[in-house]
Structure formats: structure tokens, C-alpha cells
Design a protein around this motif. Structure first.
Motif, PDB file in Angstrom:
ATOM      1  N   UNK A 223       3.385   1.577  13.788  1.00  0.00           N
ATOM      2  CA  UNK A 223       4.004   2.362  12.718  1.00  0.00           C
ATOM      3  C   UNK A 223       4.129   1.516  11.455  1.00  0.00           C
ATOM      4  N   UNK A 224       3.828   2.113  10.305  1.00  0.00           N
ATOM      5  CA  UNK A 224       4.026   1.417   9.029  1.00  0.00           C
ATOM      6  C   UNK A 224       4.876   2.310   8.124  1.00  0.00           C
ATOM      7  N   UNK A 225       6.182   2.116   8.133  1.00  0.00           N
ATOM      8  CA  UNK A 225       7.077   2.988   7.369  1.00  0.00           C
ATOM      9  C   UNK A 225       6.804   2.924   5.864  1.00  0.00           C
ATOM     10  N   UNK A 226       6.892   4.062   5.219  1.00  0.00           N
ATOM     11  CA  UNK A 226       6.766   4.115   3.757  1.00  0.00           C
ATOM     12  C   UNK A 226       5.334   4.139   3.259  1.00  0.00           C
ATOM     13  N   UNK A 227       4.363   3.901   4.143  1.00  0.00           N
ATOM     14  CA  UNK A 227       2.957   3.926   3.721  1.00  0.00           C
ATOM     15  C   UNK A 227       2.333   5.202   4.268  1.00  0.00           C
ATOM     16  N   UNK A 228       1.914   6.084   3.373  1.00  0.00           N
ATOM     17  CA  UNK A 228       1.383   7.353   3.865  1.00  0.00           C
ATOM     18  C   UNK A 228       0.032   7.125   4.524  1.00  0.00           C
TER      19      UNK A 228
ATOM     20  N   UNK B  22      -3.017   4.762   3.263  1.00  0.00           N
ATOM     21  CA  UNK B  22      -3.507   3.742   4.183  1.00  0.00           C
ATOM     22  C   UNK B  22      -5.017   3.888   4.382  1.00  0.00           C
TER      23      UNK B  22
ATOM     24  N   UNK C  13      -7.058   3.134   1.242  1.00  0.00           N
ATOM     25  CA  UNK C  13      -7.179   1.688   1.048  1.00  0.00           C
ATOM     26  C   UNK C  13      -8.240   1.136   1.997  1.00  0.00           C
ATOM     27  N   UNK C  14      -8.152   1.512   3.270  1.00  0.00           N
ATOM     28  CA  UNK C  14      -9.105   1.022   4.270  1.00  0.00           C
ATOM     29  C   UNK C  14     -10.541   1.406   3.892  1.00  0.00           C
TER      30      UNK C  14
ATOM     31  N   UNK D  77       2.324   6.211   8.166  1.00  0.00           N
ATOM     32  CA  UNK D  77       1.408   5.889   9.253  1.00  0.00           C
ATOM     33  C   UNK D  77       2.149   5.817  10.600  1.00  0.00           C
ATOM     34  N   UNK D  78       1.846   6.762  11.441  1.00  0.00           N
ATOM     35  CA  UNK D  78       2.359   6.823  12.827  1.00  0.00           C
ATOM     36  C   UNK D  78       3.885   6.924  12.958  1.00  0.00           C
TER      37      UNK D  78
ATOM     38  N   UNK E 139      -8.640   8.566  12.181  1.00  0.00           N
ATOM     39  CA  UNK E 139      -9.014   7.390  11.385  1.00  0.00           C
ATOM     40  C   UNK E 139     -10.445   6.972  11.689  1.00  0.00           C
TER      41      UNK E 139
END
Lengths: 483, 252
Positions: free
Chosen positions: B89-94, B98, B101-102, B142-143, B158
Motif C-alpha cells: 500500500x502507498x497512501x496518498x499516491x493515486x 503511480x 509515473x511508472x 495504491x492498494x 498494472x
């Protein structure tokens, strides 16, 4: 791999560390009543202003430097500081052509345009800027445009000359000269700063900003900002700052006061990027600042947003006194510390009026060997019925040599108050970084992404241009701190 | 596509992979099965470039490049995708931010320009359908707060967005109910082409009913002890791993 990135970025870390070679008009080192008289005379101040200074100085002499903050540093030797330094020639500047080209170059390097024409025709949005270089305000842009609306935006020195009645009425209202050690010192020796008055019913057509730059060696910067929003007025105010890279610790002790009348609103945003010292903790600015606003009358609002990435030591608590009924105070903060930086920052929300509301969102990020503390006071006075506060204090740790601390104080004297406090501490995990890398995102970008995600609630409160700036700054401040 | 020769890897003093040999060609689906602790997840982590493991011996060639020389992010940019067993999980990053960017990092690596926002959003729309991912999930962090099934579907989403050459699915079937399993499997099947390859890492035969492998390998104590066609998986299911354990017991 990660170490190489780290090395590379630590070395190029602070981009604003250059020194401008410019002749300066300085006071001799040290502090006594003569120095204060010297400053006052230099500024051609009226008698009452000098009295204000001397009174503050006499008070200060009986005060002791506060030690309650969770920071440790060698106390400044107040007799070893130059309290006044102005770039020469110090004469009235009628137009930009008269500004020293060295100075213009300095601000161009910093990305601050004090050339109105360029701004008007350029793609950048219009922001009026007051530029303070060491002890004096160099230039205030868009003064005339603002004057058409009745807005007064000028240097503090000019305000003392041209609008003494307003300055006299409001100065010291939010931060009395006896408030604390550093506020008293500032009140005695302040040299310049910004002044802003928004008249009744006026919404400022542009963002106003002050840009502070410390240049001269051995000097301290003691500026004052006074912002007054009259009834139904609105202004969004921005503050930015940088300093050269020097081995010595330089003192910055500012005072900012905001006063809002009925239905008025002031939004104050800071991106603080004073030189933080090198990676061994040598040098850097001591940032000991008192910022406070008073919602003097009903339905007014004061909002502080700060992104603190610089300074060796930060001691700063932008606060709001909620005097008017239904008034609103807000504090949104991101404080980043890396290497040996120390920050003790937070806010005070003093609820006096009825139905007053306050919100505190604080995001601390600690990396390296740094220490980052949130310190806050929520005070509900008797009679402040139905006061509400919501506080959220989050800490993010990067690595295992740094510290995060939270010191929330809550004092409730009215039973109808509703006060909520939430706090979390988390770590940027290797798992998160690996997940990003596995999607093709390198360490640096991944940290930027994660940190910006973490700070989103605060960054969202910043004006657009500032938010972009702040995001970049966050990434730079933290580069190489994990991995 | 990928060629693994005599791969040894350890964590601390403990050797987990003890000489893996595997050859995967474009267009193929390989399944790697084995009892708990046989090194399945270690293999996927080592291939993806997780730094916790030391590769002590062996070589891995991925599209003609020495995979082990590449950083984790460069392996991803070269087209290696790992669907995580436990997505992070990456809080605050939609999710969208994400992925954008990738995707753009991968494009930059190949000297391509950033994908225009309009095209990107069209791609999101198209690919989220593939795994029946609620479009709301794309704009969420993210997640964060995703159910187990949503996390796994998000991994395949993804994968669809990044269009890898080699996808390694690490226990993607674990924790999925039968409906979610069907959706995930159908997504993977739709993404299959003659130009890409898939390695399925799984404990159970169940997933292989939906994604039919060309080859099945049995991993035991850090070595591939048996390889065969899809019938090998059925055989394992019927007999269990005990027989393998008996047959290939290796003294520690």
C-alpha cells in the motif's frame, strides 16, 4: 547504487548557497541601546518607534532564552551579531534601474523576478513581491496596481513613514514585544519586513509575497511582517526564504502578525528553505520565529500553511487567537528534517469566541540523524461555547537514526468543546520502495512519490506555483536519505 | 526470453536457491510449483532484483542482457514484471499517478516521449475493463483499503498497463475466491501473446485449470527436481508433495 545517488545529491544539495559580493552598509557588531538608536536613526524613525524598540530591549535584557523546546544547539552570542546590514547605496529607489545589478542577478538566480514588466508579459502568474535582502527591503513590485484597489503593500520601514497611524495601532497586537525572548529581541532590533493592509471589502487581485534573503556574514535577520485585513477583505500571502552556505550559524528571528476584522480572511503560506547546514551539521540558520494571528472580529479566518525544509534549528509555532465569534483558525504543516537538522514546530489555537473552529494538520518527516517534533496547544477558554478543534499529527521516519516526537497540549475550560486528536507514526518501508522499483520507478522518484503522497493534504492547501516548488524542494531535501 | 543457469542465492548464511536451471521462450507459460519453503518466492524476488538476497553463483540472461547486473528498476524497464504475492500500500499516491509515473519512466528508458494524458486515460479505461476493475479504484491510493481480491486484480491491471515481456505471477491465486480467480485468470489469458512469456508461481493446481501452462516445474529445496507438461501439475495435486519429498530428500 543507492549510495552513489546519495553522495551525488548531498554534494549538490543546497542550490541557493552562493554569496553575493556586494558592498554593505553595516552597524558595528553587538547589541546595546546605542545600536538600537543607530538602527532607528538609519531608518529615520519617529520617536514612538524608537520608544517601542527600547522598551522591548529593556524587557529582553531581563528575559532568558527558552529551553523547553526539544532541540539542542550552542546559544548565539548576541554581542557577536551584526544587527544592521544594508546593501549600498542606500538611497530611495525610484525604479528598477537603480537597483544594484548584482542584487538583480542574485534574485534572478533564486528565480525571483522583481521586474514587473517581465512578469506582466511572461507566462508566470502575477504575484506582487516585497524583497528583503539582509536588513532592508530592496523592492516591492506592483505597488501601484495594488494602490488602485486601496491595498497598501510596502516595506515595513516605508509603512512606519507613510502610515504611522496604522502601524502604531496594530503593531504588537498579536505578538506583544514582551511575548517571548526572540519576539522581544526582534521588537528591539528589527530592521525591515513587509507591511500589508487590505481595506474594507477588497479581495486582493493577486497573491502578495515576501522573499527573504540573508547574505552578509555575521549578520542576523530580524524582520517583521504585519498584515491587516479589514472587514470583508481577503488576501493570500506567500513567504519564501534562502541564505548562503556558510560555516557559521546565523540567526533569523522574525515576527509575523496578522489581524483580521469582521468576515475577513488571510491565508499565509510559507516555504522555508534557509540553509540547513552541511551533512555533518555544521553551519545553517537558527530559525526562531514568532508568528501569530488574531481573528479580532466575528466570522474571520486565518490560515497558516508551511513547508519547512531548511534551517539547522527551527523553533516556530504559527498560531491563531480566535477572538471573534465563529472565527476559524487553520494550521497545515509539513516539516522535513535531514542530516543533523532539528525542528520543534507546531501551533497554538486559542479559542475565546463562541463557535470558533480550528484545524491542525501536521506532517513531520525525519531522515538522517535529525530530530523532528510537533508541539501544539489547543486552548478552549471559558465561554468559548461550542468550540471545535481537530488535530492530526503524523510522523514519517526514514532510516533508524532519526527521531520523531509529538507534544500535544490540550486545555479545555468549556464543557461544550469538542476536541479531537489523532496521531500516527510510520516508516517508509523497503517494501514500498521495492514495489516502486519493480514498476520501473527509481529510488529518488519513489521517495518523492511516497513523500508527496504523505504530505498531500498540506500541499493541496498551497497556491499552485508554490505547491510545485514545495514538491521539488521536498524531493531535494530528502534525496538519498533512504537506500 | 529468459535463461537461468545454475542460480544460487542465499539470505544471510542460508542458501535458498541451490542451482536453478530454467529456460523460458517467448509465447510460453511456465508454472513453478512446490511445497512451502521450497524457494518459489525467493526465485521471483531474486529475478526482480530484491536486494535482501545474495546471488552467489550462476547467471541469468534476459533478452540477451545480463539480468543480474541490472538494478531492480532497470529490470522492470527491460520488461520484467512481478505480480506481488502481497501488493504494497502507498497512501496518498493515486493508482493513476503511480502508473503514469511508472509508464513514463519505462518509456523514458526506451527513449520515448511521455504518453499524452488523453492516450493514457484511454489506456486506463481499456485495461481496467480487462480485469473488471472498478474505475473508482484507479483514482484511489495504491492498494490502500483494497480487499485481497482487489489487490490481486490491481496487480494484473498494472501488468496490462505496463505490457511486460515477462510476467512473473507470485501466488496470484492465493486468497482469491473462485470468481476473482476466474477474472484474474481471464485477464492473464487475454494478455498472453506470442511475444511475451509468463511464469506462474503457485502452490495449488487450481490456477492451472484457468491458465493452462506449457511446462510445469517442481521446485524442491532450491532446485527444480522435476519438469513436465501440464499433466505433471495434476499428478502433484493427486499425490501431494510427499512423494517428491521422499524421492528428492537432500541432506541439509
Amino acid at each position: 547504487m543507492a549510495n552513489e545517488i546519495l553522495e551525488e545529491h548531498i554534494n549538490k544539495d543546497y542550490e541557493w548557497g552562493f554569496i553575493t559580493d556586494i558592498a554593505a552598509d553595516e552597524a558595528p557588531k553587538g547589541l546595546n541601546e546605542d545600536i538600537i538608536k543607530f538602527i532607528s536613526a538609519k531608518k529615520n524613525e519617529p520617536e514612538w518607534m524608537l520608544e517601542f524598540r527600547l522598551k522591548a530591549f529593556r524587557n529582553w535584557q531581563n528575559m532568558v532564552e527558552p529551553e523547553w523546546a526539544h532541540v539542542s544547539y550552542t546559544k548565539p552570542n548576541f554581542q557577536d551579531i551584526i544587527y544592521y546590514s544594508a546593501p549600498k547605496p542606500k538611497k530611495e529607489l525610484a525604479s528598477l534601474d537603480e537597483v544594484d545589478p548584482e542584487l538583480l542577478k542574485t534574485f534572478a538566480k533564486l528565480g525571483i523576478s522583481i521586474d514587473e514588466q517581465k512578469r506582466l508579459t511572461g507566462v508566470q502568474s502575477n504575484i506582487a513581491v516585497d524583497v528583503v535582502f539582509d536588513s532592508v527591503s530592496v523592492k516591492t513590485t506592483f505597488k501601484e496596481t495594488l494602490a488602485e484597489k486601496g491595498i497598501i503593500f510596502c516595506s515595513f520601514s516605508e509603512a512606519v513613514q507613510d502610515h504611522p497611524e496604522i502601524v502604531k495601532k496594530y503593531m504588537g497586537m498579536a505578538v506583544p514585544p514582551t511575548d517571548n525572548f526572540y519576539a522581544a529581541l526582534n521588537s528591539a532590533v528589527f530592521t525591515d519586513g513587509s507591511f500589508c493592509y487590505i481595506p474594507k471589502g477588497v479581495r486582493s487581485p493577486m497573491e502578495l509575497s515576501t522573499y527573504f534573503r540573508i547574505n552578509a556574514s555575521g549578520t542576523g535577520q530580524f524582520e517583521r511582517t504585519l498584515i491587516i485585513a479589514d472587514e470583508d477583505a481577503f488576501v493570500s500571502y506567500l513567504e519564501g526564504c534562502t541564505a548562503p552556505q556558510r560555516d557559521e550559524n546565523q540567526l533569523h528571528a522574525a515576527v509575523v502578525e496578522i489581524i483580521t476584522h469582521k468576515n475577513a480572511e488571510v491565508k499565509y503560506s510559507t516555504v522555508q528553505n534557509w540553509y540547513p547546514g552541511d551533512k555533518e551539521g555544521k553551519g545553517g540558520i537558527f530559525n526562531f520565529v514568532t508568528k501569530r494571528g488574531i481573528c479580532l472580529e466575528d466570522n474571520s479566518k486565518i490560515s497558516w500553511t508551511q513547508v519547512e525544509t531548511g534551517s539547522a534549528v527551527t523553533w516556530k509555532y504559527p498560531s491563531v487567537i480566535l477572538k471573534g465569534n465563529n472565527s476559524v483558525g487553520e494550521f497545515y504543516s509539513v516539516a522535513v528534517t535531514n542530516n543533523y537538522q532539528q525542528a520543534d514546530t507546531g501551533t497554538k489555537m486559542i479559542h475565546i469566541g463562541k463557535n470558533t473552529r480550528s484545524t491542525i494538520i501536521s506532517k513531520g518527516i525525519s531522515a538522517g540523524f535529525s530530530n523532528n517534533s510537533y508541539r501544539g496547544l489547543v486552548q478552549i477558554k471559558k465561554g468559548a461555547s461550542n468550540a471545535r478543534n481537530f488535530s492530526q499529527c503524523d510522523s514519517l521516519l526514514m532510516g533508524d537514526k532519526c527521531g520523531a516526537h509529538t507534544f500535544p497540549y490540550i486545555e479545555i475550560k468549556d464543557k461544550s468543546a469538542v476536541v479531537e486528536h489523532e496521531a500516527t507514526t510510520s516508516k517508509i518501508g523497503e517494501d514500498q520502495l521495492f514495489y516502486c522499483k519493480q514498476r520501473g520507478i527509481d529510488n529518488e522518484k519513489a521517495i518523492g512519490l511516497i513523500v508527496n503522497g504523505y504530505c498531500k493534504e498540506v500541499l493541496n492547501k498551497l497556491p499552485m506555483e508554490f505547491a510545485v516548488e514545495a514538491q521539488k524542494l521536498l524531493a531535494i531535501s530528502l534525496e538519498g536519505s533512504v537506500g | 526470453m529468459i535463461s537461468i543457469k545454475n542460480l544460487h542465492a542465499s539470505i544471510g548464511d542460508k542458501e535458498i536457491l541451490r542451482g536453478i536451471n530454467l529456460e523460458v521462450k517467448a509465447g510460453e507459460v511456465h508454472a513453478i510449483m512446490g511445497p512451502n519453503g521450497s524457494g518459489k518466492s525467493t526465485l521471483s524476488s531474486v529475478l526482480a532484483g530484491r536486494e535482501d538476497y545474495d546471488v552467489t553463483e550462476g547467471e541469468v540472461t534476459f533478452n540477451g542482457k545480463d539480468l543480474l547486473e541490472l538494478s531492480a528498476e532497470d529490470r522492470a524497464r527491460e520488461g520484467l514484471f512481478l505480480a506481488f504475492q502481497y501488493p504494497v500500500e502507498i497512501p496518498g499516491v493515486s493508482n493513476i499517478n503511480f502508473l503514469r509515473t511508472a509508464l513514463n519512466e519505462i518509456r523514458a528508458y526506451h527513449g520515448q516521449e511521455e504518453m499524452p494524458a488523453k492516450d493514457f486515460l484511454a489506456l486506463v479505461k481499456e485495461k481496467s475493463k480487462l480485469v473488471e476493475l472498478d474505475s473508482k479504484l484507479a483514482s484511489r491510493s495504491v492498494n490502500e483499503g483494497f480487499s485481497g481480491g482487489e489487490k490481486k486484480r490491481n496487480e494484473i491491471f498494472q501488468m496490462a498497463m505496463l505490457n511486460p515481456k515477462l510476467a512473473i505471477l507470485d501466488e496470484t491465486d492465493s486468497g482469491l475466491d473462485i470468481d476473482a480467480l476466474r477474472i484474474v485468470a481471464s485477464g492473464v489469458n487475454k494478455l498472453k501473446s506470442k511475444d511475451n512469456a509468463t511464469i506462474l508461481i503457485t502452490h495449488y493446481q487450481r490456477l492451472l485449470d484457468y491458465i493452462v501452462p506449457d511446462f510445469v516445474h517442481i521446485l524442491y529445496k532450491g532446485r527444480i527436481v522435476k519438469s513436465g507438461g501440464k499433466e505433471l501439475a495434476l499428478e502433484m495435486e493427486a499425490k501431494g508433495y510427499d512423494e517428491i519429498k521422499k524421492e528428492f530428500e537432500i541432506a541439509d
